[in-house]
Structures are given as structure tokens and as C-alpha cells.
Scaffold this motif. Structure first.
Motif, short mmCIF file in Angstrom:
data_model
loop_
_atom_site.label_atom_id
_atom_site.label_comp_id
_atom_site.label_asym_id
_atom_site.label_seq_id
_atom_site.Cartn_x
_atom_site.Cartn_y
_atom_site.Cartn_z
N ASN A 50 25.90 -60.10 41.25
CA ASN A 50 26.51 -58.86 41.73
C ASN A 50 27.41 -58.31 40.63
OD1 ASN A 50 27.90 -56.83 42.98
ND2 ASN A 50 28.77 -58.11 44.61
N ILE A 51 26.95 -57.27 39.96
CA ILE A 51 27.71 -56.78 38.80
C ILE A 51 28.99 -56.04 39.21
CG2 ILE A 51 25.75 -56.70 37.19
CD1 ILE A 51 26.40 -53.39 38.01
N LEU A 52 29.10 -55.69 40.48
CA LEU A 52 30.36 -55.08 40.94
C LEU A 52 31.49 -56.11 40.94
CD1 LEU A 52 29.08 -52.83 43.87
CD2 LEU A 52 29.58 -52.17 41.50
N GLN A 53 31.09 -57.40 41.01
CA GLN A 53 32.08 -58.49 40.96
C GLN A 53 32.21 -59.03 39.54
OE1 GLN A 53 33.02 -60.78 44.08
NE2 GLN A 53 33.09 -58.76 45.01
N ALA A 54 31.46 -58.47 38.61
CA ALA A 54 31.44 -58.99 37.23
C ALA A 54 31.45 -57.80 36.27
CB ALA A 54 30.21 -59.86 37.02
N PRO A 55 32.60 -57.13 36.17
CA PRO A 55 32.67 -55.91 35.34
C PRO A 55 32.29 -56.13 33.88
CG PRO A 55 34.76 -56.30 36.50
CD PRO A 55 33.85 -57.45 36.85
N SER A 56 32.59 -57.34 33.36
CA SER A 56 32.26 -57.57 31.95
C SER A 56 30.76 -57.67 31.75
CB SER A 56 32.99 -58.81 31.42
OG SER A 56 32.73 -59.89 32.26
N ILE A 57 30.04 -58.21 32.74
CA ILE A 57 28.58 -58.26 32.65
C ILE A 57 28.03 -56.85 32.79
CG2 ILE A 57 26.48 -59.05 33.84
CD1 ILE A 57 27.95 -61.66 34.46
N ARG A 58 28.58 -56.08 33.70
CA ARG A 58 28.15 -54.69 33.88
C ARG A 58 28.28 -53.91 32.57
NH1 ARG A 58 30.66 -50.53 38.36
NH2 ARG A 58 29.24 -48.79 38.01
N GLU A 59 29.36 -54.19 31.85
CA GLU A 59 29.61 -53.48 30.60
C GLU A 59 28.68 -53.96 29.48
OE1 GLU A 59 33.85 -53.49 29.65
OE2 GLU A 59 33.28 -53.09 27.57
N LYS A 60 28.43 -55.27 29.43
CA LYS A 60 27.74 -55.86 28.27
C LYS A 60 26.21 -55.87 28.40
CE LYS A 60 27.86 -58.01 24.35
NZ LYS A 60 28.37 -57.34 23.17
N LEU A 61 25.70 -56.10 29.61
CA LEU A 61 24.26 -56.31 29.75
C LEU A 61 23.41 -55.15 29.19
CD1 LEU A 61 21.84 -57.95 30.71
CD2 LEU A 61 22.19 -57.03 33.01
N PRO A 62 23.76 -53.90 29.43
CA PRO A 62 22.89 -52.83 28.92
C PRO A 62 22.65 -52.88 27.41
CG PRO A 62 24.35 -51.94 30.59
CD PRO A 62 24.82 -53.35 30.31
N ALA A 66 18.94 -53.47 26.41
CA ALA A 66 18.49 -52.13 26.01
C ALA A 66 17.99 -51.34 27.23
CB ALA A 66 17.43 -52.18 24.92
N TRP A 67 18.67 -51.57 28.38
CA TRP A 67 18.35 -50.85 29.61
C TRP A 67 19.68 -50.34 30.18
CZ3 TRP A 67 13.49 -49.87 31.41
CH2 TRP A 67 13.39 -49.32 32.69
N PRO A 68 19.82 -49.04 30.38
CA PRO A 68 21.15 -48.50 30.62
C PRO A 68 21.69 -48.62 32.05
CG PRO A 68 19.55 -46.72 30.51
CD PRO A 68 18.80 -48.00 30.23
N THR A 69 20.82 -48.87 33.01
CA THR A 69 21.25 -48.77 34.41
C THR A 69 21.00 -50.07 35.17
OG1 THR A 69 19.08 -47.84 34.96
CG2 THR A 69 20.87 -46.26 34.55
N PHE A 70 21.48 -50.08 36.41
CA PHE A 70 21.26 -51.20 37.33
C PHE A 70 20.54 -50.67 38.57
CE2 PHE A 70 24.83 -52.20 34.67
CZ PHE A 70 24.51 -53.49 34.26
N PRO A 71 19.68 -51.48 39.17
CA PRO A 71 19.46 -52.90 38.92
C PRO A 71 18.64 -53.16 37.67
CG PRO A 71 17.89 -52.12 40.52
CD PRO A 71 18.82 -50.97 40.25
N GLN A 72 18.66 -54.44 37.25
CA GLN A 72 17.79 -54.91 36.17
C GLN A 72 17.16 -56.23 36.61
OE1 GLN A 72 19.40 -54.98 32.18
NE2 GLN A 72 20.70 -53.19 32.53
N LEU A 73 15.84 -56.26 36.56
CA LEU A 73 15.14 -57.49 36.94
C LEU A 73 14.62 -58.22 35.71
CD1 LEU A 73 13.94 -59.32 39.21
CD2 LEU A 73 11.81 -58.00 38.94
N PHE A 74 14.94 -59.52 35.63
CA PHE A 74 14.42 -60.39 34.58
C PHE A 74 13.49 -61.42 35.21
CE2 PHE A 74 16.84 -59.28 30.79
CZ PHE A 74 17.81 -58.47 31.34
N GLY A 81 12.49 -54.38 34.28
CA GLY A 81 12.96 -53.00 34.38
C GLY A 81 13.84 -52.80 35.59
N GLY A 82 13.97 -51.54 35.99
CA GLY A 82 14.83 -51.17 37.12
C GLY A 82 14.02 -51.01 38.40
N SER A 83 14.65 -50.35 39.36
CA SER A 83 14.06 -50.30 40.71
C SER A 83 12.73 -49.55 40.75
CB SER A 83 15.05 -49.69 41.69
OG SER A 83 15.37 -48.37 41.30
N ASP A 84 12.59 -48.51 39.95
CA ASP A 84 11.33 -47.74 39.98
C ASP A 84 10.16 -48.62 39.54
OD1 ASP A 84 12.74 -45.53 40.79
OD2 ASP A 84 12.80 -44.59 38.81
N ILE A 85 10.37 -49.31 38.42
CA ILE A 85 9.31 -50.16 37.88
C ILE A 85 9.01 -51.32 38.83
CG2 ILE A 85 8.84 -51.85 36.03
CD1 ILE A 85 10.13 -49.87 34.08
#
Ligand SMILES: N[C@@H](CCC(=O)N[C@@H](CS)C(=O)NCC(=O)O)C(=O)O
Length: 110
Positions: A50-62, A66-74, A81-85
């Protein structure tokens, strides 16, 4: 451990990992809800952060993914990719085999 190392370790440790806003039972954004619904439709268990509970991950992961938004699936250590993909792949019937393969190859490691 640096935040980048933490992220890389999370991605390496979980064959299916969703970075999302909120938790699967209560997503805090429609895009995260869409990705969760697609994942749940496969019946394959998945990990999440939950990136809302992990601001540093929210900031760093993109910058790492190289993906600017959330969600991100690995899956299997790679960004899908994100929700559309994710929803698109699920709709084509390709998500479940992709997840199952990643889970099986992670299990084979141990
Ligand atoms: N089309 C994108 C939509 C995702 C999106 O626009 N997410 C926004 C709102 S949740 C976002 O992550 N903004 C950056 C942030 O909140 O850090 C997808 O398929 O996932």
C-alpha cells in the motif's frame, strides 16, 4: 537498507506483487480497484504494497520502474504495467497463466 534496495527486494521476493493505493479489500483509487479485480479474477494469490502507507516507495518506485503512475504490477520480477494493461491481459485470458508460471518458477527456486 536504502529504499531502492527495499523495493528491489520486494520485487525479487514476490512472484506477483501489486503496488497499489489502499489494500485489496479496500482500494483507495479506482485504478487500483480495477487492477485488484483483474488479479482476483484469476484466483492466484498476490502480494501487495500500500503506497499510501509508504510515501518513500511512492516517490522512488516510478524512477526504478520507469512507470509514472499507480497501480504497478510486477510478475516474476518484471513490470507488467498499470490497471489498463492488467485488465486487458486478464480479459484476453493471459493473466492467469502468466501469474501461475511466475508462482511455479518461484516455488522451483526453493
Ligand atoms: N491509466 C493508468 C492510470 C493510473 C493513474 O492515473 N494513477 C494516478 C492516480 S491513482 C497516479 O498514480 N498518480 C500518481 C500518484 O498518485 O502518485 C493505469 O492504467 O494504471
Amino acid at each position: 537498507m536504502s529504499i531502492e534496495d527495499t523495493i528491489r527486494e520486494q520485487i525479487a521476493n514476490h512472484p506477483v506483487l501489486l503496488y497499489m493505493k489502499g489494500v485489496p479489500e479496500m482500494p483507495q483509487c479506482g485504478f487500483s480497484a480495477k487492477a485488484v479485480a483483474a488479479l482476483q479474477s484469476t484466483g492466484v494469490p498476490f502480494a501487495y504494497v500500500n503506497i499510501l502507507q509508504a510515501p518513500s516507495i511512492r516517490e522512488k518506485l516510478p524512477s526504478i520502474s520507469a512507470w509514472p503512475t499507480f497501480p504497478q504490477l510486477f510478475v516474476g520480477g518484471e513490470l507488467v504495467g498499470g490497471s489498463d494493461i492488467v485488465a486487458d491481459i486478464a480479459q484476453k485470458g493471459e493473466l492467469k497463466p502468466m501469474l501461475e508460471k511466475a508462482v511455479a518458477s518461484k516455488q522451483a527456486e526453493t
